[in-house]
Design an enzyme around this catalytic site. Structure first.
Site, PDB file in Angstrom:
ATOM      1  N   THR A  48     -13.612   0.185   6.940  1.00  8.77           N
ATOM      2  CA  THR A  48     -12.473  -0.587   6.436  1.00  8.77           C
ATOM      3  C   THR A  48     -11.224  -0.344   7.272  1.00  8.77           C
ATOM      4  OG1 THR A  48     -13.324  -0.258   4.206  1.00  8.77           O
ATOM      5  CG2 THR A  48     -11.081  -1.058   4.386  1.00  8.77           C
TER       6      THR A  48
ATOM      7  N   TYR B  65       0.841  -1.198   0.000  1.00 12.59           N
ATOM      8  CA  TYR B  65       0.000   0.000   0.000  1.00 12.59           C
ATOM      9  C   TYR B  65       0.875   1.247   0.000  1.00 12.59           C
ATOM     10  CZ  TYR B  65      -3.175   3.451   2.248  1.00 12.59           C
ATOM     11  OH  TYR B  65      -3.914   4.558   2.572  1.00 12.59           O
ATOM     12  N   SER B  66       1.856   1.265   0.898  1.00 12.41           N
ATOM     13  CA  SER B  66       2.743   2.412   1.019  1.00 12.41           C
ATOM     14  C   SER B  66       3.489   2.670  -0.293  1.00 12.41           C
ATOM     15  CB  SER B  66       3.734   2.146   2.158  1.00 12.41           C
ATOM     16  OG  SER B  66       4.555   3.252   2.371  1.00 12.41           O
TER      17      SER B  66
HETATM   18  N1  LIG Z   1      -9.415   5.405   6.267  1.00 11.15           N
HETATM   19  C1  LIG Z   1      -8.198   5.741   6.570  1.00 11.15           C
HETATM   20  O1  LIG Z   1      -7.756   5.630   7.720  1.00 11.15           O
HETATM   21  C2  LIG Z   1      -7.291   6.326   5.540  1.00 11.15           C
HETATM   22  C3  LIG Z   1      -6.046   6.827   5.937  1.00 11.15           C
HETATM   23  C4  LIG Z   1      -5.211   7.370   4.971  1.00 11.15           C
HETATM   24  C5  LIG Z   1      -5.617   7.406   3.653  1.00 11.15           C
HETATM   25  N2  LIG Z   1      -6.817   6.906   3.290  1.00 11.15           N
HETATM   26  C6  LIG Z   1      -7.167   6.914   1.871  1.00 11.15           C
HETATM   27  O2  LIG Z   1      -8.509   7.338   1.713  1.00 11.15           O
HETATM   28  C7  LIG Z   1      -9.065   6.706   0.576  1.00 11.15           C
HETATM   29  C8  LIG Z   1     -10.404   6.061   0.946  1.00 11.15           C
HETATM   30  O3  LIG Z   1     -10.214   5.168   2.030  1.00 11.15           O
HETATM   31  P1  LIG Z   1     -11.457   4.566   2.817  1.00 11.15           P
HETATM   32  O4  LIG Z   1     -10.992   4.225   4.195  1.00 11.15           O
HETATM   33  O5  LIG Z   1     -12.626   5.440   2.646  1.00 11.15           O
HETATM   34  O6  LIG Z   1     -11.685   3.181   2.022  1.00 11.15           O
HETATM   35  P2  LIG Z   1     -12.997   2.267   1.897  1.00 11.15           P
HETATM   36  O7  LIG Z   1     -14.049   2.721   2.830  1.00 11.15           O
HETATM   37  O8  LIG Z   1     -12.529   0.859   1.993  1.00 11.15           O
HETATM   38  O9  LIG Z   1     -13.477   2.559   0.409  1.00 11.15           O
HETATM   39  C9  LIG Z   1     -12.740   2.080  -0.676  1.00 11.15           C
HETATM   40  C10 LIG Z   1     -13.543   2.317  -1.940  1.00 11.15           C
HETATM   41  O10 LIG Z   1     -12.826   1.786  -3.056  1.00 11.15           O
HETATM   42  C11 LIG Z   1     -13.664   0.886  -3.769  1.00 11.15           C
HETATM   43  N3  LIG Z   1     -12.849  -0.173  -4.368  1.00 11.15           N
HETATM   44  C12 LIG Z   1     -12.232  -1.202  -3.737  1.00 11.15           C
HETATM   45  N4  LIG Z   1     -11.613  -2.000  -4.631  1.00 11.15           N
HETATM   46  C13 LIG Z   1     -11.857  -1.465  -5.856  1.00 11.15           C
HETATM   47  C14 LIG Z   1     -11.510  -1.853  -7.177  1.00 11.15           C
HETATM   48  N5  LIG Z   1     -10.789  -2.940  -7.423  1.00 11.15           N
HETATM   49  N6  LIG Z   1     -11.940  -1.065  -8.202  1.00 11.15           N
HETATM   50  C15 LIG Z   1     -12.681   0.032  -7.966  1.00 11.15           C
HETATM   51  N7  LIG Z   1     -13.043   0.434  -6.746  1.00 11.15           N
HETATM   52  C16 LIG Z   1     -12.639  -0.303  -5.697  1.00 11.15           C
HETATM   53  C17 LIG Z   1     -14.642   0.373  -2.724  1.00 11.15           C
HETATM   54  O11 LIG Z   1     -15.861  -0.064  -3.293  1.00 11.15           O
HETATM   55  P3  LIG Z   1     -16.114  -1.552  -3.859  1.00 11.15           P
HETATM   56  O12 LIG Z   1     -15.594  -2.503  -2.843  1.00 11.15           O
HETATM   57  O13 LIG Z   1     -17.583  -1.596  -4.068  1.00 11.15           O
HETATM   58  O14 LIG Z   1     -15.374  -1.629  -5.160  1.00 11.15           O
HETATM   59  C18 LIG Z   1     -14.896   1.622  -1.908  1.00 11.15           C
HETATM   60  O15 LIG Z   1     -15.845   2.427  -2.529  1.00 11.15           O
HETATM   61  C19 LIG Z   1      -8.019   5.720   0.065  1.00 11.15           C
HETATM   62  O16 LIG Z   1      -7.298   6.305  -0.980  1.00 11.15           O
HETATM   63  C20 LIG Z   1      -7.126   5.541   1.278  1.00 11.15           C
HETATM   64  O17 LIG Z   1      -5.813   5.177   0.911  1.00 11.15           O
HETATM   65  C21 LIG Z   1      -7.665   6.359   4.199  1.00 11.15           C
END
Ligand SMILES: NC(=O)c1ccc[n+]([C@@H]2O[C@H](COP(=O)([O-])OP(=O)(O)OC[C@H]3O[C@@H](n4cnc5c(N)ncnc54)[C@H](OP(=O)(O)O)[C@@H]3O)[C@@H](O)[C@H]2O)c1
Ligand SMILES: *[C@@H]1O[C@H](CO)[C@@H](O)[C@H](O)[C@H]1NC(C)=O
Ligand SMILES: *[C@@H]1O[C@H](CO)[C@@H](O)[C@H](O)[C@H]1NC(C)=O
Ligand SMILES: *[C@@H]1O[C@H](CO)[C@@H](O)[C@H](O)[C@H]1NC(C)=O
Length: 296
Positions: free
Chosen positions: A222, A183-184
């Protein structure tokens, strides 16, 4: 030492003040009214919240992710909240031809594009890396390569609108953390690629802004599941996080920092890197590239 005190530190101070506190335009929700925006990974988590904020601001939105059922619900909620229009297109960002066609279809649905918000990531669990090359490839393809494909496909429309590309990244894309190597790696790649493109756009006068969002831990389902029992840090609210991302994009900021301590972000902003980038750009002769690029 005397030289440092007399010249270097004041220059450094002025430079940093200029970069971090240069009077930014104030954000107003009306900035997004009627704007045409794509949000990826918008079926849940931060992406879903971004879509809802945009809807409340009266934007047109096209959302995508893999699960059609959840996207349907997100779209109907967007319409309730006041979106100028809302559509979904389901598919996987493992498939680069889907990524490309998705942008074309979304552009057609909205009749153009003002902002491309790239937020999706492939699923990961926190683990020691041993030999799962497949997982590294998947992270690079979904979290990085598809972002490049989507941006390339969107660029003609974004040039026309003086638009914006907003990239959602992480502190793990700026500093090392154990247990998230694939991921990193993909998040660092985003910084290298899109920061480089930003310099090219600035030299070649492509007026498309690129905003890299550096997020700390956010309370999405997640993330909470992934860190449970492993990481002991406070998580910030996803709704506020989503708003910070939109603001940064609308104000055409280079970087957005949200969801960690002021100290973490002060250090992550890395003034050394900024100064080197500023200085090294001046030793390039870019003229012969500008002539080619300036053509419409
Ligand atoms: N939450 C945190 O703590 C955190 C921290 C730092 C950065 N971020 C960044 O914030 C962003 C969102 O994170 P989040 O926590 O909101 O994640 P999340 O709730 O898991 O959402 C991920 C999204 O991506 C979609 N997805 C997964 N696999 C996919 C694929 N193969 N093709 C297309 N879409 C796909 C998922 O929908 P489906 O499964 O329906 O495809 C979902 O809509 C990411 O870029 C993450 O790196 C998050
Ligand atoms: C991602 O999700 C799939 C399907 O639920 C699962 O088989 C896979 O093990 C998960 N991958 C990781 C790295 O957690
Ligand atoms: C884009 O910016 C240029 C230069 O500021 C301006 O002339 C043009 O009207 C803008 N186009 C749009 C669609 O905003
Ligand atoms: C770039 O586009 C933005 C948004 O339309 C506009 O405010 C700005 O003046 C443009 N800058 C240049 C240099 O054309």
């Amino acid at each position: 030492m005397a030289f440092m005190k007399k010249y270097l530190l004041p220059i450094l101070g002025i430079f940093l003040a200029y970069y971090y506190y240069s009077a930014n335009e104030e954000f107003r929700p009306e900035m997004l009214k009627g704007k045409k925006v794509i949000v990826t990974g918008a079926s849940k988590g931060i992406g879903e919240e971004i879509a809802y904020h945009l809807a409340k601001m009266g934007a047109h939105v096209v959302v995508t992710a893999r699960s059609e059922e959840t996207l349907k619900k997100v779209v109907s909620r967007c319409l309730e909240l006041g979106a100028a229009s809302a559509y979904y297109i389901a598919g996987t960002m493992e498939d680069m031809s889907f990524a490309e066609q998705f942008v074309a279809k979304a552009g057609k649905l909205m009749g153009g594009l003002d902002m491309l918000i790239l937020n999706h990531i492939t699923n990961n669990s926190m683990n020691l890396f041993s030999d799962d090359i497949h997982l590294v490839r998947k992270n690079m393809e979904v979290n990085f390569l598809s972002y490049v494909v989507l941006s390339v496909a969107a660029l003609p429309m974004l040039k026309q609108s003086n638009g914006s590309i907003v990239i959602v990244s992480s502190t793990a894309g700026k500093m090392a953390n154990p247990l998230v190597a694939p991921y990193s790696g993909s998040k660092f790649a985003l910084d290298g690629f899109f920061s480089s493109i930003r310099e090219e756009y600035s030299v070649t006068k492509v007026n498309v802004s690129i905003t890299l969002c550096i997020l700390g831990l956010i309370n999405t389902e997640t993330a909470m599941k992934a860190v449970s029992g492993i990481l002991d840090t406070n998580a910030s609210p996803k709704e506020e996080c989503a708003l910070a991302i939109i603001k940064g994009g609308a104000l055409r900021q280079e970087e957005v920092y949200y969801g960690s301590s002021v100290w973490t972000f002060l250090l992550l902003r890395n003034p050394g890197r900024r100064i080197l980038e500023f200085l090294s750009l001046r030793s390039y002769n870019m003229d012969k590239f500008i002539n080619n690029q300036a053509l419409p």
